[in-house]
Design an enzyme around this catalytic site. Sequence first.
Site, PDB file in Angstrom:
ATOM      1  N   GLU A 148      41.100  99.874 -19.554  1.00  0.00           N
ATOM      2  CA  GLU A 148      42.459  99.340 -19.436  1.00  0.00           C
ATOM      3  C   GLU A 148      43.042  99.193 -20.828  1.00  0.00           C
ATOM      4  O   GLU A 148      42.330  98.834 -21.765  1.00  0.00           O
ATOM      5  CB  GLU A 148      42.441  97.939 -18.796  1.00  0.00           C
ATOM      6  CG  GLU A 148      42.447  97.932 -17.290  1.00  0.00           C
ATOM      7  CD  GLU A 148      42.442  96.518 -16.716  1.00  0.00           C
ATOM      8  OE1 GLU A 148      42.317  96.408 -15.493  1.00  0.00           O
ATOM      9  OE2 GLU A 148      42.549  95.552 -17.484  1.00  0.00           O
ATOM     10  N   GLU A 175      44.809  88.602  -8.667  1.00  0.00           N
ATOM     11  CA  GLU A 175      44.946  88.207 -10.072  1.00  0.00           C
ATOM     12  C   GLU A 175      45.798  89.216 -10.821  1.00  0.00           C
ATOM     13  O   GLU A 175      45.560  90.421 -10.717  1.00  0.00           O
ATOM     14  CB  GLU A 175      43.574  88.167 -10.753  1.00  0.00           C
ATOM     15  CG  GLU A 175      42.716  87.016 -10.326  1.00  0.00           C
ATOM     16  CD  GLU A 175      41.494  86.850 -11.227  1.00  0.00           C
ATOM     17  OE1 GLU A 175      40.705  85.948 -10.932  1.00  0.00           O
ATOM     18  OE2 GLU A 175      41.325  87.617 -12.206  1.00  0.00           O
ATOM     19  N   ARG A 189      37.703  85.442  -1.854  1.00  0.00           N
ATOM     20  CA  ARG A 189      37.102  84.154  -1.478  1.00  0.00           C
ATOM     21  C   ARG A 189      38.146  83.059  -1.635  1.00  0.00           C
ATOM     22  O   ARG A 189      39.233  83.279  -2.167  1.00  0.00           O
ATOM     23  CB  ARG A 189      35.934  83.849  -2.427  1.00  0.00           C
ATOM     24  CG  ARG A 189      36.413  83.796  -3.876  1.00  0.00           C
ATOM     25  CD  ARG A 189      35.466  83.112  -4.818  1.00  0.00           C
ATOM     26  NE  ARG A 189      36.106  82.869  -6.097  1.00  0.00           N
ATOM     27  CZ  ARG A 189      36.117  83.710  -7.133  1.00  0.00           C
ATOM     28  NH1 ARG A 189      35.505  84.874  -7.027  1.00  0.00           N
ATOM     29  NH2 ARG A 189      36.738  83.409  -8.245  1.00  0.00           N
TER      30      ARG A 189
HETATM   31  C1  MV4 Z   1      42.468  91.506 -20.154  1.00  0.00           C
HETATM   32  C2  MV4 Z   1      43.067  91.016 -21.319  1.00  0.00           C
HETATM   33  C3  MV4 Z   1      43.891  91.890 -22.025  1.00  0.00           C
HETATM   34  N1  MV4 Z   1      44.087  93.159 -21.578  1.00  0.00           N
HETATM   35  N2  MV4 Z   1      42.701  92.785 -19.755  1.00  0.00           N
HETATM   36  C4  MV4 Z   1      40.353  89.245 -17.551  1.00  0.00           C
HETATM   37  C5  MV4 Z   1      39.568  88.186 -16.921  1.00  0.00           C
HETATM   38  C6  MV4 Z   1      39.908  86.997 -17.712  1.00  0.00           C
HETATM   39  N3  MV4 Z   1      39.013  85.906 -17.565  1.00  0.00           N
HETATM   40  C7  MV4 Z   1      39.958  87.573 -19.095  1.00  0.00           C
HETATM   41  N4  MV4 Z   1      40.631  88.767 -18.890  1.00  0.00           N
HETATM   42  C8  MV4 Z   1      41.427  89.453 -19.746  1.00  0.00           C
HETATM   43  N5  MV4 Z   1      41.675  90.756 -19.400  1.00  0.00           N
HETATM   44  C9  MV4 Z   1      43.484  93.578 -20.462  1.00  0.00           C
HETATM   45  N6  MV4 Z   1      43.688  94.831 -20.044  1.00  0.00           N
HETATM   46  C10 MV4 Z   1      42.803  89.699 -21.713  1.00  0.00           C
HETATM   47  C11 MV4 Z   1      41.976  88.923 -20.934  1.00  0.00           C
HETATM   48  C12 MV4 Z   1      41.736  87.560 -21.394  1.00  0.00           C
HETATM   49  C13 MV4 Z   1      42.322  86.470 -20.738  1.00  0.00           C
HETATM   50  C14 MV4 Z   1      43.153  86.654 -19.635  1.00  0.00           C
HETATM   51  C15 MV4 Z   1      43.725  85.550 -19.011  1.00  0.00           C
HETATM   52  C16 MV4 Z   1      43.478  84.261 -19.487  1.00  0.00           C
HETATM   53  C17 MV4 Z   1      42.660  84.071 -20.578  1.00  0.00           C
HETATM   54  C18 MV4 Z   1      42.060  85.156 -21.216  1.00  0.00           C
HETATM   55  C19 MV4 Z   1      41.253  84.965 -22.333  1.00  0.00           C
HETATM   56  C20 MV4 Z   1      40.681  86.041 -22.936  1.00  0.00           C
HETATM   57  C21 MV4 Z   1      40.916  87.328 -22.471  1.00  0.00           C
END
Ligand code: MV4
Length: 447
Positions: free
Chosen positions: A200, A275, A292
């Site tokens: 991604e 999400e 869930r």
């Molecule tokens: C991401 C992202 C930036 N770009 N995906 C996905 C699950 C979540 N716990 C962390 N995730 C992220 N996926 C892409 N393509 C940044 C995060 C992320 C994040 C997202 C939402 C809330 C807090 C976060 C903390 C670190 C990274």
Amino acid sequence: MFRKVLIANRGEIAVRVIRACRELGIPTVAVYSEADTGALHAKAADERVPIGPSPAKQSYLDAERIIAAAKATGAEAIHPGYGFLSENADFARRCRDEGLVFIGPPADAIEKMGSKALARDLVRAAGVPVVPGSESGVESVEEAKLVAAAVGYPIFLKASAGGGGMGMQVVHDEATLEKVFVTARDRAESLFGQNAVYVEKGLAAPRHVEFQVFGDTHKNLIHFYERECTIQRRHQKVIEETPSPALTPEMRARMGEAAVRAARAVDYVNAGTIECLVDADRNFYFIEMNTRLQVEHPITEMTCGVDLVKLQLRVAAGEPIGIRQEDVKPEGHAIELRIYAEDPDRNFFPSPGTITVWQPPEGDGIRLDAGVTEGSVVSVHYDPLLAKLVVRGEDRTDSLSRALGALDRFRVEGVKTNIALHKNVLRHPEFRAGTFDTGFLYNRLKS
Ligand code: MV4
């Protein structure tokens, strides 16, 4: 309705499900491990069955022991809560094969959404925006490089069997991709037993906004609006609120429609969560579906005036949802503060022990979903979530001030907690302004 329900979980969510069953007049069976002898959830149920040693693998994750407990007690249905067996398609199938109702989505829907790469393909085909990246998974470093070149760095390599931040790695340039690709694949293999990964585009400072969806066996599928879950630490949510300060009414409407389309793509039934990430330009993208009931479901209950667990039970028994989309009218604002047994002086590592004082706040608009009480033992074996302080107010300002008051009155002794962290967040100007992003706990708040 079911004559008896077994709750295949522990802690606050087991207590929560038992309460819903009691309100519907359904007798309950708790299961408990050795570490949970005398635990609140086991006491709260009408019956309790020991299911083995403290490590979850030998108790709460042991499908055969749980099915045996259901059969021995004459339970007709199993509520899996969250975590443990809740998103295990094989377990859902085993229940059905044994003549037990799994209170959750169909096994096929769990399986499709469980493969995060397949889920992307399915919802994209249904017209839902996904983060730019690979179609399905990437099989080789060359393929990953091609995708990365097309979408631009940084990229995220994510394990298809992962989710919630598990098995995810950021890559800033082509030179490092080679190395990270191999470790990402190896890690996926060792964590999940399968090495499929996908790419991604890395979004800068996104927000996490999720939609509660609900389907029934009569082809009704609606949503109960969003939850803002951007305040996280190590991919664990700490504070959730609804409505999200980041959405405009027009975005909220588009995202709700997209959430329903995404869930329909797998013929979803029962409670689920779509999400999304929202970027700085307010574009939204599907990232994954959780098949869930979520930890943070109570804030939706507070604003939408619905009991999601009772609805899960009714829908699992074949009843229609009985609520039309246009009749879902969220009112006010609600916030959930997760109270963890964590030591703020040791980088928020779990703080096990015996709770010697437990004096939670009470009052107007305050709800406490707790898995512990005075005398409870907090074990090293499980998630250290003690309780969820859920506060409702007329608007965001009102909820935040009620929440701060509630935190001031919350007394816990015997284990360390993150209560002081919550106070710091709730008083922080950036949090109050609602303009925070994913870096908030990591960069801005040193506490
Ligand atoms: C991401 C992202 C930036 N770009 N995906 C996905 C699950 C979540 N716990 C962390 N995730 C992220 N996926 C892409 N393509 C940044 C995060 C992320 C994040 C997202 C939402 C809330 C807090 C976060 C903390 C670190 C990274």
